[in-house]
Design an enzyme around this catalytic site. Structure first.
Site, PDB file in Angstrom:
ATOM      1  N   ASP A 482       4.016  -3.329  14.402  1.00  0.00           N
ATOM      2  CA  ASP A 482       3.783  -1.989  12.953  1.00  0.00           C
ATOM      3  C   ASP A 482       5.277  -1.975  11.979  1.00  0.00           C
ATOM      4  O   ASP A 482       6.286  -2.364  12.775  1.00  0.00           O
ATOM      5  CB  ASP A 482       3.422  -0.879  13.237  1.00  0.00           C
ATOM      6  CG  ASP A 482       2.050  -0.655  12.096  1.00  0.00           C
ATOM      7  OD1 ASP A 482       2.061  -0.849  11.109  1.00  0.00           O
ATOM      8  OD2 ASP A 482       0.845   0.189  12.976  1.00  0.00           O
ATOM      9  N   ASP A 552      -5.995  -1.357   6.023  1.00  0.00           N
ATOM     10  CA  ASP A 552      -5.742  -0.446   7.067  1.00  0.00           C
ATOM     11  C   ASP A 552      -7.858   0.121   6.284  1.00  0.00           C
ATOM     12  O   ASP A 552      -8.015   0.892   7.262  1.00  0.00           O
ATOM     13  CB  ASP A 552      -5.082   0.989   6.419  1.00  0.00           C
ATOM     14  CG  ASP A 552      -3.591   0.731   7.526  1.00  0.00           C
ATOM     15  OD1 ASP A 552      -3.735  -0.335   8.472  1.00  0.00           O
ATOM     16  OD2 ASP A 552      -3.405   1.825   8.103  1.00  0.00           O
TER      17      ASP A 552
HETATM   18  C1  GLA Z   1      -0.514   2.123  11.201  1.00  0.00           C
HETATM   19  C2  GLA Z   1      -1.582   0.957  10.565  1.00  0.00           C
HETATM   20  C3  GLA Z   1      -3.088   0.727  12.155  1.00  0.00           C
HETATM   21  C4  GLA Z   1      -2.614   2.054  12.622  1.00  0.00           C
HETATM   22  C5  GLA Z   1      -1.323   2.902  12.827  1.00  0.00           C
HETATM   23  C6  GLA Z   1      -1.070   3.927  14.174  1.00  0.00           C
HETATM   24  O1  GLA Z   1      -1.057   2.880   9.924  1.00  0.00           O
HETATM   25  O2  GLA Z   1      -1.646   0.147  10.170  1.00  0.00           O
HETATM   26  O3  GLA Z   1      -3.698  -0.006  12.246  1.00  0.00           O
HETATM   27  O4  GLA Z   1      -1.699   1.295  14.001  1.00  0.00           O
HETATM   28  O5  GLA Z   1      -0.551   2.841  12.327  1.00  0.00           O
HETATM   29  O6  GLA Z   1      -0.017   4.412  13.747  1.00  0.00           O
END
Ligand code: GLA
Length: 784
Positions: A482, A552
């Site tokens: 990430d 997301d």
């Molecule tokens: C980001 C990612 C999510 C999740 C969060 C965790 O927002 O896109 O899918 O993994 O971080 O903190």
């Protein structure tokens, strides 16, 4: 095939299966672009020369190149690249500041070579070839006054009608040189107006499509966020304003780069259209000492006369064959269960295992533990950088959890965000100088975290070793990588003040070194890129990580648009897509279960919700859907993808390469009363083959008909009352089935679907097709 013709001066013809690209060396030594589009089948220099512009007089108020060539008016020519300063007042490809402060460059042809290999770049990822068909043309140019060398590289991939370009600047002068920009691609077309389609957005709203026709001036697409960004993807199209999904000229462009990027389309004073793409010049300055060189990322271009769809399939093939690499390149990707929307930061080993177990029962193959497993990470304000497992949550460490998952029959995946640090962390305390920040100055914040300074090799080494430790500490077969904040206060404490213009680019190069090393050390791990969803969805990431979490936003109606946006430039095998809970956590919208599955199935399927909370009916459904997905996984992940209508209806088809299997989606955003008859138009089928066209039999929850239940039961039922619930448990409503045998040709003429519910009656011959409804249609060819 690349051919060189030598008349007075060299001409070059680059052919793919359906396209040609041609340019020539002018008497001055500049390069004139002659053609990019449909295949020419040209066989001689003479023939190609018919594509040049015939110039007799210089027009008014322009600059002629020199006294010997007064009609060489660079401003009104299609050029392979432009350095500016010699009369071409359009936007340049290259901007240098020479040792004497002069900003005019004049690179002229110095030689060319054609080879059939593609060497890797020293600092950057690039396309690659395993088919043995790639050809490589290098054109060398030398600055007439200062002596620097510019190399233009062309790579031809005939199988997918793609030509890639990149450039390299070598400071062969005896003085230092400042590079203010070196882009990757310039394409000058002789006419206008063309339409531009770009893909813009924001967090949870990635890849919105916007089109404009450009009659004059300049249109800019860019990211200045440090990453390729959800604000504007580096992929874009240039096309005939009348082009459709299936017809009309359409060019596609992309950049193999994950940082600040810049694309422009400009119509000059004489109506020619210039396309540029490369590293963003704003905030960029690279210093080259004598002997140093700078390589620009590789840009990708394709042309199709078959509209947006033809363009997309070229790009898909290219990405699948010449960008994605490693063990997972063609492998079916596992169906995963991710813990994030089920648990967020709040979990223990026990709760994870019980979630995982419920997934295993439904057919899940891989369990992914998302954020929250390390340091003191109970929310997003702390511990990034401290990659030691939190033993309170996971007493057996990663190895213990991994072992228990294996015993359940599941593979184990883990979330990391290695490029970041929270100020509240041991790492920051120990190495405050490892973050990107201007020493002694306040720093702006994003998700209470900061970027590590990946321009610093020491930081790169730290990440490589720390992640090696994490990835080898347990039986890990998947990593979600990430990246959750964008750049601000750009500064590398590891670089001297005069080199700060290199920071953002050096960060990206540092990231590539880290990714390269870790994917080499862990070739069996399936890596999935992520950046607050799709904030870094690009070909640079895909050159290391075969798939990326697309957004997301897991709401199916948002997702159908987001995934459709990606599909213009990226194949389905690169798109992570999950089924999630309703009301949806990003939009609070509720969509039917089927639609959540149907949309997520067009990509790499996962689940991201607490499966323990599902009703028995939902569990049964999900189990059969996962089994169905596995049966059709190759078609969903690796099929040839076709878009049909897009708007209130979304219509997709994915077809296996041998055209024996195809699966389609028809999704409706909002229903319109009393519109009963709808057709589904598959595409890409073999016209001659006979297919069985069908859908999955469904059983509908009676409560979806609300108080209409009172029209069929002899007593009054109050909605949502215990009686209503009890009836719904005992009785389900049949859904319509389609069952047609016909040739591909007949099906592609439009399959007339069963009548939709229109307020006058319902039985199993009626299609329940309300707001956010959708269907998957399966097409299986009969054995020949
Ligand atoms: C980001 C990612 C999510 C999740 C969060 C965790 O927002 O896109 O899918 O993994 O971080 O903190």
């Amino acid at each position: 095939m690349i051919r060189r013709f030598d008349g007075d001066r060299p001409l070059f013809l680059l052919d793919t299966e359906h396209t040609s690209y041609a340019f020539r060396v002018l008497p001055t030594g500049h390069l004139e672009q002659l053609h990019y589009g449909p295949k020419l089948e040209a066989i001689s220099a003479e023939e190609l020369l018919s594509l040049t512009e015939k110039r007799t007089f210089q027009p008014g108020a322009v600059i002629g190149y020199d006294a010997r060539h007064p009609t060489t008016v660079l401003e009104d020519m299609c050029l392979e690249f432009s350095a500016g300063g010699k009369g071409d007042v359009r936007e340049p490809f290259l901007e240098l500041v020479h040792h004497d402060g002069g900003r005019t460059s004049d690179f002229l042809f110095a030689g060319a070579e054609i080879t059939d290999t593609k060497p890797p770049y020293a600092t950057l990822p690039g396309s690659y070839d395993e088919s043995g068909r790639v050809e490589h043309l290098t054109v060398r140019l030398r600055d007439a006054q200062y002596g620097e060398e510019l190399e233009l590289h062309y790579y031809v991939y005939p199988d997918c009608d793609v030509i890639c370009r990149s450039a390299k600047l070598i400071n062969l002068s005896r003085q230092s040189l400042e590079v203010d920009r070196l882009l990757s691609l310039q394409l000058d077309l002789p006419d206008s107006p063309w339409a531009v389609t770009c893909f813009h957005g924001a967090w949870v709203r990635e890849m919105e499509k916007a089109t404009l026709t450009l009659p004059a001036g300049r249109f800019v697409m860019e990211s200045r966020m440090g990453c390729s960004s959800s604000r504007m993807n580096p992929f874009f199209m240039l096309h005939d304003p009348e082009a459709t999904e299936d017809s009309g000229a359409c060019y596609g462009f992309n950049l193999i780069y994950s940082g600040n990027h810049y694309e422009t389309v400009e119509v000059g004073a004489f109506g020619k259209t210039r396309i540029l793409s490369g590293v963003h010049p704003q905030g960029f300055r690279f210093l080259l000492q004598p002997g140093d060189s700078f390589e620009a990322p590789e840009a990708v271009m394709t042309y199709s006369a078959e509209g947006f769809g033809g363009q997309s399939r070229n790009m898909h093939r290219f990405v699948r064959e010449h960008i994605v690499r490693g063990q997972w390149k063609h492998k079916p990707r596992p169906v995963l269960l991710n813990s994030w929307e089920a648990s967020y930061f709040n979990f223990t080993e026990r709760s994870l295992l019980s979630l995982a177990k419920s997934g295993k029962e439904l057919g899940i193959e891989l369990f992914v533990m998302d954020d929250g497993w390390f340091g003191e990470r109970s929310d997003d304000t702390r511990s990034l950088g401290d990659w030691d497992v939190n033993l309170k949550k996971l007493p057996g460490g990663l190895a213990g959890l991994g072992k228990k998952l294996k015993e359940l029959g599941l593979d184990f995946g883990v979330w990391v965000e290695p490029e970041m640090v929270n100020v509240r962390s041991k790492l920051f305390e120990a190495h405050p100088d490892w973050t990107m920040a201007i020493p002694g100055k306040p720093h702006s914040e994003g998700r209470t975290q900061r970027l590590l300074d990946l321009a610093n090799p020491e930081v790169q080494d730290f990440i490589i070793e720390k992640m090696t430790e994490v990835f080898s500490s347990a039986d890990i077969s998947y990593v979600k990588w990430d990246f959750n904040r964008i750049f601000s206060d750009v500064y590398s404490p590891a670089l001297p003040p005069e080199k700060q213009g290199e920071t953002a680019h050096r960060y990206v190069l540092g990231l590539y070194r880290v990714m390269d090393e870790l994917t080499r050390r862990f070739p069996h791990i399936l890596f999935e890129g992520c950046a607050s969803g799709g904030n870094r969805f690009d070909l640079g990431i895909l050159a290391y990580f075969p798939q990326i979490w697309a957004s997301d936003n897991t709401d199916a109606v948002s997702r159908v648009r987001i995934q459709e946006g990606y599909s213009y430039g990226y194949p389905l095998s690169t798109l992570g897509a999950h089924i999630s809970a309703c009301p949806n956590h990003q939009t609070l919208r509720s969509t039917p279960w089927d639609t959540r599955f149907n949309v997520a199935a067009f990509g790499v399927l996962g689940c991201e919700l607490d499966l323990r909370d599902l009703s028995a009916e939902e569990r049964k459904k999900l189990k059969s859907e996962i089994a169905l997905y596995k049966n059709w996984r190759e078609v969903f992940q690796y099929g040839d993808f076709y878009r049909g209508r897009s708007g209130n209806l979304h219509e997709w088809t994915s077809v296996s390469p041998d055209r024996r299997m195809a699966v389609g989606l028809l999704l409706q955003e909002l229903t319109r009363a009393n519109t009963q008859f709808e057709r589904y138009f598959p595409k890409g089928l073999d016209g001659e083959k006979r297919y069985h066209f069908s859908n999955e039999e469904q059983r509908l929850n009676l409560k979806r008909f609300g108080s209409l239940v009172n029209t069929v039961v002899p007593f009054h039922v109050k909605q949502d009352s215990p009686v209503h619930n009890a009836i719904a448990r005992a009785v389900t409503m049949p859904g319509e089935t389609e069952d047609i045998k016909a040739t591909g040709r007949t099906l592609m003429a439009g399959v007339k679907l069963k009548q939709a519910f229109s307020g006058t009656g319902y039985n199993e011959e009626v299609r329940y097709f309300v707001d956010f409804s959708s269907r998957l249609y399966f097409m299986l060819a009969e054995e020949e």
